[in-house]
Design an enzyme around this catalytic site. Structure first.
Site, PDB file in Angstrom:
ATOM      1  CG  HIS A   1      -1.814  -1.169   1.331  1.00  0.00           C
ATOM      2  ND1 HIS A   1      -1.361  -2.421   1.694  1.00  0.00           N
ATOM      3  CD2 HIS A   1      -3.151  -1.289   1.113  1.00  0.00           C
ATOM      4  CE1 HIS A   1      -2.387  -3.266   1.692  1.00  0.00           C
ATOM      5  NE2 HIS A   1      -3.480  -2.605   1.357  1.00  0.00           N
TER       6      HIS A   1
ATOM      7  CD  GLU B   1     -19.280  -6.164  25.702  1.00  0.00           C
ATOM      8  OE1 GLU B   1     -20.214  -6.440  26.483  1.00  0.00           O
ATOM      9  OE2 GLU B   1     -19.417  -5.382  24.727  1.00  0.00           O
TER      10      GLU B   1
ATOM     11  CG  HIS C   1      -5.959   2.042  -0.417  1.00  0.00           C
ATOM     12  ND1 HIS C   1      -5.726   0.785   0.092  1.00  0.00           N
ATOM     13  CD2 HIS C   1      -6.485   2.755   0.604  1.00  0.00           C
ATOM     14  CE1 HIS C   1      -6.090   0.744   1.359  1.00  0.00           C
ATOM     15  NE2 HIS C   1      -6.556   1.923   1.696  1.00  0.00           N
TER      16      HIS C   1
ATOM     17  CG  HIS D   1     -27.409 -13.317  27.826  1.00  0.00           C
ATOM     18  ND1 HIS D   1     -28.117 -12.792  26.769  1.00  0.00           N
ATOM     19  CD2 HIS D   1     -27.028 -12.248  28.586  1.00  0.00           C
ATOM     20  CE1 HIS D   1     -28.180 -11.478  26.887  1.00  0.00           C
ATOM     21  NE2 HIS D   1     -27.519 -11.119  27.978  1.00  0.00           N
TER      22      HIS D   1
END
Length: 663
Positions: free
Chosen positions: A34, A412, A266, A474
């Site tokens: 890149h 998280e 890129h 859960h």
């Protein structure tokens, strides 16, 4: 660059063009990479490294150096070029020439374990930004603990549009803004291009407004006007109560006549013709990988500027009253914690309390917390459920940097990324809590911790269908197997208070990778009455031998199912079937034991082997050579824990029936 148009007697634009040339040449030779980002950010990086970054190329791991994080890791040649030019011993010109080749230190994305001077492994976008937040938090905490004479440095980040689009970026910048991490400075490569093309194809976010809304100081500059860049960087260093974003407006592939400002710059080599045209446009008349002596000498002087500052700091450290404590922190010493956990394990063996292992973990944390001042805990808004807060511990906040508990909020992924940054910074040992099912949110950062080999501990509670009424959303039936599949991650599932303390010991003793402690919500009986030796650290061990003649059945279990195995053994023994019980709290550690020990634990081929876990069975058969498995094959259900276990046939009676049907 106005009055700063020269650096060490060399034109600043030539210093920046050396970065561009090396990046273009390396990508061209590899036919992969890149080049556009290094070409676009070369001017800003030149200003940062030559005027603002505190570092010494001869001692890249100096504790009080500024941290530089290339979050836009695809632009790795920017970092590799800077390391070579400033004199880092690990990144030689040959390494630059071998960019992206087998065995090279100059990998496709920066990997911190390959060379010094690379603070963190970046590639998955946004990760470096999250790591940098953790580094800044560690610096703030250690600054409060040891004083500015020993700890006083900044964390600098170069991030791209992709970093800011990834969701983890919002978690990271919100946390940083809330914590008022004023020594964190992000240079945004604002080039408006991604692989697909213009950013406008997929995003219309006002990034500056987003950062401002998250509590950041926001500045802008022309990324190709070095004087303007310097002005912005100088202003950023004066921020007293906010982290800073500097929007550096740049042109990707700067200098390329045909590809500048386009997605073509890129992720692919420029091609020989365009490479030559670009060098001509930049006024760079030198051959491939050639940096003129005067330019290289100037860069080497930049790399050596920090030596005097480092040497003065080392003198201060030698005279400091806290030098031993500082060294212990930076070395990650844990002797006190290990001793405290050993004493706690013996206490638990004597008392044999009936506790959820999340509670047992909490008591283990309290037992060792004062003995290990490097521990820095936290939770993703589940403190009361995770039991991660030791009594008497204060929160780490903008007003109390000495606090040792972080309220991460429901973030998280950002939490796990910040923990990685803390561990990489050094001086703290991070741990945090959430539910095991939410390991999916943290998984990308856990994976990078495993790849980098850094010590972070994830306390993950509510580990099975045993959490009951919260239901299948859960209940993490597949998570143990998926985490065990990750290389260099230790997954611990203790069965009682003794094993919880032992697993904490094992997690802290490893300094080469992360650990997950999977812990129960429901109470479990004490099963161990001897803690004179850490048995869990061997991964699996015989908890109960067979009575009478040679064992005919061996039951392997973890966590909350170990008590079911113990009861099933009693039932089988009562029917005259000699049965052993093996506790297997950590598959990974068991795989590391020698063949003789593994053979002893697993028994002979004549013995029937049954595994038991309230989760799917992937990995169990390979680990222990099972004949049968009692566990889950579907998602869970909403019900009280006892009813859920009975519904899915994970009971002592089911284990006995399985054994008798196969004998």
């Amino acid at each position: 660059m106005a009055k700063h148009e020269e650096i060490e007697g060399v034109a600043a634009k030539d210093m920046a063009n050396a970065i561009r040339a090396l990046a273009m040449d390396a990508v061209e030779k590899a036919k992969s990479g890149h080049p556009g980002m290094p070409m676009g950010m070369a001017d800003a990086a030149t200003v940062l490294f030559s005027r603002f970054l505190k570092f010494d190329a001869s001692e890249p791991n100096w504790p009080d150096r500024d941290r530089f994080v290339l979050s836009a890791g695809h632009g790795s040649m920017l970092l590799y070029a800077l390391l070579y030019l400033t004199g880092n011993e690990d990144i030689t010109l040959n390494e630059i020439k071998n960019f992206r080749q087998l065995g090279s230190k100059t990998a496709g994305h920066p990997e911190n374990f390959l060379a010094s001077g690379i603070e963190t492994t970046t590639g998955p976008l946004g990760q470096g930004l999250g790591n940098a937040v953790g580094m800044a938090m560690a610096e703030a905490h250690l600054n409060a603990r040891f004083g500015a004479e020993l700890v006083d440095h900044r964390t600098w980040v170069i991030a791209g549009d992709g970093c800011l689009m990834e969701g983890v970026s919002q978690e990271a910048i919100a946390l940083a803004g809330h914590q008022k991490l004023n020594k964190l400075i992000v240079l945004w490569d604002d080039n408006s291009i991604s692989i697909d093309g213009a950013i406008s194809l997929s995003d219309s976010t006002d990034q500056k407004a987003r950062f401002a809304a998250s509590g950041w100081n926001v500045l802008s500059c022309d990324g190709h006007d070095m004087a303007d860049v310097a002005k912005a960087l100088d202003a950023a260093t004066k921020s007293k109560d906010k982290p800073t974003l500097i929007a550096c407006k740049t042109i990707i592939g700067y200098g390329s006549p045909k590809k500048a400002g386009t997605a073509k710059a890129h992720g692919e080599a420029l091609g020989a013709e365009e490479l030559a045209a670009t060098k001509a446009a930049l006024g760079w008349s030198h051959g491939a990988f050639e940096v003129p002596d005067d330019i290289l000498t100037a860069w080497r002087k930049v790399g050596a500027r920090g030596a005097a500052i480092r040497e003065a700091w080392e003198g201060t450290l030698k005279r400091a009253a806290q030098r031993d404590a500082f060294a212990a922190a930076m070395n990650g010493e844990i002797d006190g914690a290990i001793a405290a956990l050993g004493m706690h394990a013996q206490k638990m063996a004597s008392e044999k309390p009936s506790l959820a292992t999340r509670a047992s973990s909490g008591f283990a944390i309290e037992a060792m917390f004062d003995a290990c001042p490097e521990l820095l805990g936290g939770s993703a808004d589940l403190t009361g459920s995770n039991n991660t807060l030791a009594k008497g511990t204060t929160d780490f906040t903008a007003e109390n940097r000495l606090g040792r508990y972080v309220r991460y909020g429901i973030r998280e992924h950002g939490m796990a990324a910040a923990m990685n940054g803390m561990a990489l910074h050094g001086g703290v040992i991070p741990y945090s809590g959430t539910f095991l099912c939410f390991a999916d949110y943290a998984r990308p950062s856990i994976r990078l911790a495993a790849l980098m080999g850094i010590r972070v501990v994830h306390v993950m509670t509510h580990d099975s269908i045993g959490l009951g009424e919260d239901g299948p959303t859960h209940q993490p039936v597949e998570h143990l197997a998926s985490l065990r599949a990750m290389p260099n991650l230790y997954v611990f599932r203790p069965a009682d208070a003794v094993e919880a303390a032992e697993c904490w010991q094992a997690a802290l003793l490893r300094d080469d990778g992360p650990s997950v402690l999977a812990l129960s919500r429901q109470a479990l009986p004490g099963l161990r009455d001897d803690a004179s030796e850490n048995m869990s650290i061997r991964g699996a061990y015989e908890l109960l031998p067979a009575e009478g003649v040679a064992s005919r059945v061996a039951i392997f279990a973890t966590g909350s199912e170990l008590m079911l195995a113990v009861k099933a053994r009693e039932m089988l023994q009562a029917e005259g079937i000699p049965t052993r019980v093996i506790s297997a709290p950590c598959f990974e550690l068991f795989e590391m034991q020698d063949d003789a020990y593994q053979d002893f634990v697993c028994g002979d081929d004549e013995e029937l082997k049954i595994g038991v876990e309230a989760a799917v069975g992937q990995g169990w058969f390979e680990a222990f050579g099972l004949d049968a498995f009692v566990g889950m094959s579907t998602f869970g259900t909403s019900a009280p824990a006892k009813d859920a276990y009975a519904h899915f046939g994970i009971t002592s009676e089911a284990i006995v029936e399985t054994a008798k049907s196969l004998l």
